[in-house]
Scaffold this motif. Structure first.
Motif, PDB file in Angstrom:
ATOM      1  N   LEU A  69      29.657  28.712  37.773  1.00 34.59           N
ATOM      2  CA  LEU A  69      28.336  29.327  37.645  1.00 34.59           C
ATOM      3  C   LEU A  69      28.442  30.842  37.619  1.00 34.59           C
ATOM      4  O   LEU A  69      27.753  31.499  36.852  1.00 34.59           O
ATOM      5  N   ALA A  70      29.280  31.418  38.477  1.00 40.04           N
ATOM      6  CA  ALA A  70      29.417  32.871  38.529  1.00 40.04           C
ATOM      7  C   ALA A  70      30.790  33.227  39.074  1.00 40.04           C
ATOM      8  O   ALA A  70      31.229  32.649  40.062  1.00 40.04           O
ATOM      9  N   ALA A  71      31.411  34.171  38.425  1.00 39.54           N
ATOM     10  CA  ALA A  71      32.710  34.667  38.879  1.00 39.54           C
ATOM     11  C   ALA A  71      32.498  36.003  39.568  1.00 39.54           C
ATOM     12  O   ALA A  71      31.643  36.783  39.169  1.00 39.54           O
ATOM     13  N   VAL A 117      38.401  30.971  32.940  1.00 37.65           N
ATOM     14  CA  VAL A 117      37.451  30.142  32.179  1.00 37.65           C
ATOM     15  C   VAL A 117      36.131  30.819  31.848  1.00 37.65           C
ATOM     16  O   VAL A 117      35.353  30.289  31.062  1.00 37.65           O
ATOM     17  N   GLU A 118      35.845  31.966  32.441  1.00 39.00           N
ATOM     18  CA  GLU A 118      34.535  32.567  32.213  1.00 39.00           C
ATOM     19  C   GLU A 118      34.624  33.797  31.319  1.00 39.00           C
ATOM     20  O   GLU A 118      35.381  34.716  31.596  1.00 39.00           O
ATOM     21  N   PRO A 119      33.811  33.813  30.248  1.00 43.57           N
ATOM     22  CA  PRO A 119      33.735  35.028  29.430  1.00 43.57           C
ATOM     23  C   PRO A 119      32.980  36.125  30.192  1.00 43.57           C
ATOM     24  O   PRO A 119      32.342  35.859  31.206  1.00 43.57           O
ATOM     25  N   THR A 120      33.054  37.350  29.701  1.00 40.74           N
ATOM     26  CA  THR A 120      32.337  38.459  30.325  1.00 40.74           C
ATOM     27  C   THR A 120      30.839  38.166  30.290  1.00 40.74           C
ATOM     28  O   THR A 120      30.283  37.924  29.215  1.00 40.74           O
ATOM     29  N   GLY A 148      27.217  25.086  30.969  1.00 33.82           N
ATOM     30  CA  GLY A 148      28.211  25.973  31.564  1.00 33.82           C
ATOM     31  C   GLY A 148      29.607  25.454  31.286  1.00 33.82           C
ATOM     32  O   GLY A 148      29.786  24.308  30.869  1.00 33.82           O
ATOM     33  N   PRO A 149      30.611  26.295  31.525  1.00 33.37           N
ATOM     34  CA  PRO A 149      31.992  25.884  31.255  1.00 33.37           C
ATOM     35  C   PRO A 149      32.454  24.836  32.260  1.00 33.37           C
ATOM     36  O   PRO A 149      32.628  25.123  33.432  1.00 33.37           O
TER      37      PRO A 149
END
Length: 186
Positions: free
Chosen positions: A101-103, A71-74, A86-87
């Motif tokens: 929030l952060a991967a 789910v998180e873009p770069t 946020g996603p």
């Protein structure tokens, strides 16, 4: 009443294709492993549909990647996520919303989420990837969380950690409950 933004469909589509190709498996095989319809997976890889938390977790487990990788873009070097942005992905079984929030990087598999829950339906989570661990700090409200046999009631500021690779659950005991969830993946 506020409307939830659409899940990050383009990001999810690209991530599913990338991770499926990395794993060297077909669309049919991934659908079988995740126990979802091949047509559903095909739609998701095309950027269509509205995937639930449960569907994305099943795909992450089948691909052996953390939920966040889907789910998180770069991210840029400096990144700010304002409250309520946020996603976000909603559960289809409970009033539960997860905001990444952060991967963790590919070498540090740690993801940070804000989860928002309301009393009513319980969010029952299937086992995640082997040896995963969940860390939860309640920010507001009251929360009951943990594996089925070891549920604990938490107040604001309370912390709990438990294995994420066994079925577990989250239940809001008061309205407006939210917490910070840190997922560790080996």
């Amino acid at each position: 009443m506020t409307t939830e933004p659409a899940p990050p469909l383009a990001t999810i589509a690209a991530a599913l294709r990338r991770e499926r190709q990395r794993a060297g498996i077909s669309l049919t095989e991934l659908a079988r492993r995740a126990k979802i319809a091949k047509s559903t997976l095909s739609q998701l890889e095309s950027g269509l549909g509205n995937p639930s938390v449960e569907t994305l977790w099943a795909l992450g487990v089948a691909l052996d990647v953390p939920f966040s990788r889907l789910v998180e873009p770069t991210p840029p070097a400096v990144r700010v996520i304002r409250a309520g942005q946020g996603p976000r992905v909603r559960s289809e079984h409970a009033d539960f919303t997860s905001t990444l929030l952060a991967a963790g990087s590919p070498h540090v598999r740690r993801d940070v989420y804000v989860i928002a829950l309301e009393p009513g339906q319980v969010r029952v989570a299937e086992a995640h990837t082997p040896r995963s661990v969940e860390h939860v700090v309640v920010a507001a409200g009251r929360l009951r969380a943990g594996p089925g046999t070891d549920l604990v009631d938490l107040d604001p500021g309370d912390y709990v950690t438990f294995p994420g690779d066994v079925p577990h659950r989250y239940e809001a005991l008061t309205p407006g409950t939210f917490a910070v969830l840190v997922m560790e993946h080996p």
